[in-house]
Design a protein around this motif. Structure first.
Motif, PDB file in Angstrom:
ATOM      1  N   ALA A  23      39.576  52.960  34.445  1.00  0.00           N
ATOM      2  CA  ALA A  23      40.643  51.504  34.796  1.00  0.00           C
ATOM      3  C   ALA A  23      40.966  51.537  33.294  1.00  0.00           C
ATOM      4  O   ALA A  23      40.326  51.270  32.110  1.00  0.00           O
ATOM      5  CB  ALA A  23      39.327  50.688  35.328  1.00  0.00           C
ATOM      6  N   ASN A 156      41.869  42.895  47.674  1.00  0.00           N
ATOM      7  CA  ASN A 156      41.181  43.177  46.471  1.00  0.00           C
ATOM      8  C   ASN A 156      39.562  41.844  46.508  1.00  0.00           C
ATOM      9  O   ASN A 156      39.513  41.366  46.338  1.00  0.00           O
ATOM     10  CB  ASN A 156      41.186  43.018  45.207  1.00  0.00           C
ATOM     11  CG  ASN A 156      40.381  43.355  43.572  1.00  0.00           C
ATOM     12  OD1 ASN A 156      40.246  44.848  43.832  1.00  0.00           O
ATOM     13  ND2 ASN A 156      40.016  42.234  43.293  1.00  0.00           N
ATOM     14  N   SER A 187      38.682  47.731  48.415  1.00  0.00           N
ATOM     15  CA  SER A 187      37.222  47.855  47.988  1.00  0.00           C
ATOM     16  C   SER A 187      36.192  46.420  48.062  1.00  0.00           C
ATOM     17  O   SER A 187      37.022  45.734  47.566  1.00  0.00           O
ATOM     18  CB  SER A 187      37.376  47.904  45.737  1.00  0.00           C
ATOM     19  OG  SER A 187      37.838  47.196  45.963  1.00  0.00           O
ATOM     20  N   ASN A 210      32.341  48.544  45.736  1.00  0.00           N
ATOM     21  CA  ASN A 210      32.288  47.857  44.151  1.00  0.00           C
ATOM     22  C   ASN A 210      30.140  47.519  43.056  1.00  0.00           C
ATOM     23  O   ASN A 210      29.996  46.591  43.878  1.00  0.00           O
ATOM     24  CB  ASN A 210      33.507  46.651  43.043  1.00  0.00           C
ATOM     25  CG  ASN A 210      34.494  47.337  43.718  1.00  0.00           C
ATOM     26  OD1 ASN A 210      34.992  48.153  44.039  1.00  0.00           O
ATOM     27  ND2 ASN A 210      35.533  45.905  43.624  1.00  0.00           N
ATOM     28  N   GLU A 239      35.277  49.660  41.742  1.00  0.00           N
ATOM     29  CA  GLU A 239      34.558  50.043  40.115  1.00  0.00           C
ATOM     30  C   GLU A 239      33.261  50.090  39.941  1.00  0.00           C
ATOM     31  O   GLU A 239      32.135  48.976  40.577  1.00  0.00           O
ATOM     32  CB  GLU A 239      34.965  47.857  40.555  1.00  0.00           C
ATOM     33  CG  GLU A 239      36.240  47.900  40.763  1.00  0.00           C
ATOM     34  CD  GLU A 239      36.369  46.356  40.294  1.00  0.00           C
ATOM     35  OE1 GLU A 239      36.034  45.484  40.282  1.00  0.00           O
ATOM     36  OE2 GLU A 239      38.078  45.898  40.327  1.00  0.00           O
ATOM     37  N   TRP A 241      30.546  49.104  37.623  1.00  0.00           N
ATOM     38  CA  TRP A 241      30.824  48.391  36.274  1.00  0.00           C
ATOM     39  C   TRP A 241      29.713  48.784  34.816  1.00  0.00           C
ATOM     40  O   TRP A 241      28.189  48.794  35.621  1.00  0.00           O
ATOM     41  CB  TRP A 241      30.415  46.641  36.845  1.00  0.00           C
ATOM     42  CG  TRP A 241      31.499  46.340  38.207  1.00  0.00           C
ATOM     43  CD1 TRP A 241      33.011  45.891  38.522  1.00  0.00           C
ATOM     44  CD2 TRP A 241      30.942  45.317  38.732  1.00  0.00           C
ATOM     45  NE1 TRP A 241      32.671  45.693  39.149  1.00  0.00           N
ATOM     46  CE2 TRP A 241      31.612  45.278  39.805  1.00  0.00           C
ATOM     47  CE3 TRP A 241      29.870  45.286  39.810  1.00  0.00           C
ATOM     48  CZ2 TRP A 241      32.199  45.029  40.951  1.00  0.00           C
ATOM     49  CZ3 TRP A 241      30.087  44.311  40.183  1.00  0.00           C
ATOM     50  CH2 TRP A 241      30.760  43.896  41.339  1.00  0.00           C
ATOM     51  N   ASN A 274      35.608  55.289  40.011  1.00  0.00           N
ATOM     52  CA  ASN A 274      36.343  54.612  39.284  1.00  0.00           C
ATOM     53  C   ASN A 274      35.986  53.608  38.032  1.00  0.00           C
ATOM     54  O   ASN A 274      35.171  52.922  38.464  1.00  0.00           O
ATOM     55  CB  ASN A 274      37.711  53.592  39.741  1.00  0.00           C
ATOM     56  CG  ASN A 274      37.910  53.079  38.979  1.00  0.00           C
ATOM     57  OD1 ASN A 274      39.101  53.372  38.075  1.00  0.00           O
ATOM     58  ND2 ASN A 274      39.027  51.544  38.634  1.00  0.00           N
ATOM     59  N   TYR A 276      34.843  51.098  35.715  1.00  0.00           N
ATOM     60  CA  TYR A 276      35.759  49.519  35.183  1.00  0.00           C
ATOM     61  C   TYR A 276      35.058  49.846  34.201  1.00  0.00           C
ATOM     62  O   TYR A 276      33.216  48.923  34.132  1.00  0.00           O
ATOM     63  CB  TYR A 276      35.375  49.190  36.298  1.00  0.00           C
ATOM     64  CG  TYR A 276      36.100  47.297  36.058  1.00  0.00           C
ATOM     65  CD1 TYR A 276      38.081  47.816  36.759  1.00  0.00           C
ATOM     66  CD2 TYR A 276      35.825  46.548  35.818  1.00  0.00           C
ATOM     67  CE1 TYR A 276      38.975  46.505  36.883  1.00  0.00           C
ATOM     68  CE2 TYR A 276      36.445  45.760  35.982  1.00  0.00           C
ATOM     69  CZ  TYR A 276      37.911  45.673  36.357  1.00  0.00           C
ATOM     70  OH  TYR A 276      38.847  44.891  35.599  1.00  0.00           O
TER      71      TYR A 276
END
Length: 593
Positions: A23, A156, A187, A210, A239, A241, A274, A276
Motif C-alpha cells: 500500500a 471498504n 474487503s 483484512n 490489508e 497490517w 497487500n 498495509y
C-alpha cells in the motif's frame, strides 16, 4: 493485450500469479517522490502496488473536481506501470484509511437528512456524479485498456458498518455504469459476522480479508466462508497490517520486524497479500482522521504506520526482513534508485513577524451573519477553524454560560481574553463569565475541526458536523446574533503582519529562511502549543505539544531555492523555538503494540 481473470487462482496472461502488493497512497506523498517510493517497493520484492482514492481530496467542494498535481492519480499509476508493477485501485466512496471522514466529502453534511453509506438517493446521486468524473481518469488505466490496474474495490470494510446488500449492489452498478470492466472485490475483517455482512454473493465479486496477526486463523475463516458460499477464487489478505496508526497524546506504536515477517510468510504460503502500509507518508493539510474511543481521538500528522519505509522514505527494520521473506516466493531484480534525496539541517530560525488572529481576521475572511450559529458545513466550509463572534451588551457577572452541542474543540474568549477551552466531551459544562466592559462586551468562540471520525458507529452523518450545532447560552437562554468567520487557512499569504500582536491568544508567526539547495528537513517545534504550519503557503499539517511527534516533515520539493517563508498558526498563546533539522523530534521511548 494483458488478460487477468479470477479463477481458483489469479490468472495473469494465462498463468497463475501470486500478487505481492504494498500500500502506497499517492495523496500522502509529494509527486516528486512517487517514483522513489515505487522503486523501493519494487526492490523489496513486490509486483503490485495498491492505493485508495479519497473522494474528499478530489472533490473538496461540491462539483469542483481536481486530478492535477498531488492529486494526479493517473500519473502515479503510469509511473507504477513503467516500473513493471501491477496496480490495485480502491475507488470506493468510503475508504477509512485514517483519513478525514474516511474520504467522504464534508459538503455531504449540509443535507440535514444525509445518510452516508446507504441507499439514500441524494448520497447515491453524489457518488454517481463523482464517479462520472473519476472513471474518466482511471478507466484508461485498467488492464482492459492497456493499463496496469487489475482490480477495483467496492466499498471498504462495509461489514463493520452495515449489511445492506442493496447498497453494495448500487455501488457496484454505478462503477459498471461508468466503465468498470475489470474484476471487483470487497474487503472485510477476518471473521464470519463481518464477512456475511460486507460481501456480495453471486455477483462475481471476490471477498478478501483484512488482518495483521493470527494469520492461519483469519485466512482460515475466509477460506471457510468462501467454501460455504461456493465462491471460486484465491485467498487474499487485502490489508496485512504490519504496524498501526497513532493518535495525539499516546505513545508511538511499533511492531517487531521479525514477528511481522513471520506472519507475512504464513500469509504468502496460503495466498496473495497487500502489505498495509508499505510506506505511510504524511497526512497533509487538515486531512488527518479521527478515532472514537470513549471520546474524540484524532490521529497525528505522521502516517508512518511503523512501515518498511519511514514517513520520510528511508528503510526501516521491516524492509530487509520482508524482502528476505518475499524472496522465498519469487525472484526479483532490483532497479536503481533514480531520485536523489538528501537530508539537511539549518538550525534555529528567527521569528520575523507575528500578529494576533483577532487583528488579522478581516484580511483572511469576511463574516457571515446569522441569528443562530451555524456549523461549518452549512456555511460551505469543510476543514480548519471557525470563529463565532457575538456582542452581548453591558457589564455584568454571569454565574453560568455554556456551549450546547459543539465539535470538536472550542476556546471561549471574552473581550479577547481566554476564559475556557472545552472538547466535545466537556461541551455543555458551565462557564462563569465576567463581562467587564461598560457597554459592549464581545464573545469570541474559536472552534477547531480536529478531524472527522473515519470508522464505526459515530461515522453516521449527524455526529460529523463541526462547529456550533446547538448554540451558546447566557444563563438559561440561547444568545442570538452571530458573525461567523470561516478559517480554512488556504490563504495564509493574506495574513497581515503589519497589525498588532498580543500575547496569550491565537496568533500567526512568520519565519524567513534562505536555502541554497533544497533538501529534506524536519520542522521541529519544541515549546509550541497547538496549531498548524505552512511552508511557502503549503499546509504541512498539525502540531500539538501532547505528542508523540513534535515535528513536521518537509520534503525538499516544497522548498524554494532562495527565500522560503514558514508560517505557524498557534492557538494556545504559546511559542518556543523553531528549527529546521535533519532528523525528527519524537517522544521516546516507543512502546510496542
Amino acid at each position: 493485450m494483458t488478460t487477468f481473470t479470477i479463477q481458483d487462482d489469479f490468472i495473469l496472461d494465462g498463468q497463475p500469479v501470486k500478487l505481492i502488493s504494498g500500500a502506497l497512497h499517492y495523496f500522502r506523498i509529494v509527486p516528486e517522490y512517487w517514483q522513489d517510493r515505487l522503486e523501493k517497493l519494487k526492490n523489496m520484492g513486490c509486483n503490485c502496488v495498491e492505493t485508495y482514492i479519497p473522494w474528499n481530496y478530489h472533490e473538496p467542494k461540491k462539483g469542483q473536481f481536481d486530478f492535477t498535481g498531488r492529486k494526479d492519480v493517473a500519473r502515479f499509476v503510469r509511473l507504477a506501470q513503467a516500473l513493471g508493477l501491477w496496480v490495485i485501485l480502491r475507488p470506493t466512496p468510503y475508504i477509512c484509511a485514517e483519513w478525514e471522514f474516511g474520504g467522504l466529502p464534508a459538503w455531504l453534511l449540509a443535507d440535514d437528512s444525509m445518510r452516508v453509506r446507504s441507499t439514500y438517493q441524494p448520497y447515491l446521486d453524489a457518488v454517481d456524479a463523482y464517479y462520472a468524473e473519476l472513471f474518466q481518469v482511471i478507466r484508461p488505466l485498467f488492464f482492459t485498456h492497456g493499463g496496469p490496474v487489475l482490480m477495483c474495490q467496492i466499498e471498504n470494510e462495509y461489514g463493520s458498518f452495515g449489511n445492506d446488500k442493496n447498497y453494495l449492489k448500487a455501488v457496484k452498478r454505478l462503477m459498471e455504469k461508468h466503465g468498470c470492466d475489470i474484476p471487483m472485490f470487497t474487503s472485510d475483517g477476518g471473521w464470519r459476522e463481518v464477512l456475511d455482512a460486507g460481501t456480495l454473493l453471486h455477483e462475481g465479486v471476490l471477498p478478501t480479508a483484512n488482518f495483521g496477526s493470527r494469520t492461519d486463523e483469519q485466512i482460515g475463516a475466509l477460506r471457510q466462508f468462501m467454501h460455504d458460499n461456493q465462491i471460486q477464487g484465491p485467498l487474499m489478505c487485502m490489508e496485512f497490517w504490519i504496524g498501526w496508526f497513532n493518535n495525539w497524546g499516546s505513545p508511538l506504536k511499533t511492531r517487531d520486524a521479525h514477528e511481522a515477517a513471520g506472519e507475512l510468510e504464513a500469509m504468502l504460503k496460503q495466498g496473495s497479500v497487500n502489505i498495509y502500509m508499505f510506506h505511510g507518508g504524511t497526512n497533509p493539510e487538515f486531512y488527518n482522521g479521527c478515532s472514537y474511543h470513549n471520546g474524540m481521538d484524532p490521529q497525528i500528522t505522521s502516517y508512518d504506520y511503523a512501515a518498511p519505509l519511514t514517513e520520510w522514505g528511508t528503510e526501516a527494520d521491516k524492509y530487509a526482513a520482508f524482502r528476505e521473506v518475499i524472496a522465498k516466493f519469487h525472484a526479483f531484480t532490483p532497479v536503481p534508485l533514480s531520485t536523489p534525496i538528501q537530508f539537511q539541517g539549518i538550525g534555529e530560525l528567527t521569528c520575523t513577524n507575528r500578529v494576533s488572529l483577532f487583528n488579522t481576521l478581516s484580511s483572511l475572511t469576511q463574516p457571515i451573519a446569522t441569528d443562530i450559529p451555524q456549523p461549518m458545513e452549512k456555511l460551505g466550509q469543510g476543514y480548519g477553524y471557525i470563529l463565532y463572534r457575538a456582542h452581548v451588551g453591558k457589564a455584568r457577572e454571569l454565574a453560568k454560560a455554556k456551549l450546547a452541542d459543539c465539535d470538536d474543540r472550542a476556546q471561549i474568549f471574552v473581550n479577547q481574553k481566554l476564559i475556557a477551552t472545552q472538547y466535545k466531551e466537556t461541551m455543555g459544562s458551565n462557564i462563569p463569565l465576567t463581562l467587564d466592559h461598560p457597554s459592549d462586551n464581545v464573545i469570541d468562540i474559536l472552534v477547531e475541526n480536529l478531524g472527522r471520525i473515519n470508522y464505526g458507529a459515530s461515522l453516521v452523518s449527524p455526529h460529523q458536523r463541526k462547529g456550533i450545532k446547538g448554540g451558546f447560552m447566557l444563563d438559561l437562554h440561547f444568545h442570538t446574533g452571530w458573525q461567523q468567520y470561516c478559517l480554512e487557512l488556504n490563504n495564509v499569504e493574506q495574513v497581515d503582519f503589519t497589525q498588532d500582536y498580543q500575547s496569550g491568544v491565537p496568533a500567526f508567526y512568520e519565519f524567513v529562511v534562505e536555502i541554497d539547495e533544497p533538501a529534506d528537513m524536519f520542522l521541529n517545534l519544541c515549546g509550541w502549543g497547538k496549531g498548524c504550519a505552512f511552508i511557502n503557503g503549503e499546509n504541512l499539517g498539525r502540531f500539538w505539544d501532547i505528542g508523540p511527534t513534535h515535528y513536521l516533515y518537509i520534503p525538499a520539493p516544497l522548498f524554494n531555492k532562495g527565500k522560503n517563508t514558514v508560517i505557524l498558526f498557534e492557538t494556545e498563546g504559546r511559542s518556543g523555538s523553531v528549527s529546521l533539522d535533519d532528523h525528527p523530534f519524537i517522544d521516546q521511548p516507543d512502546t510496542n503494540d
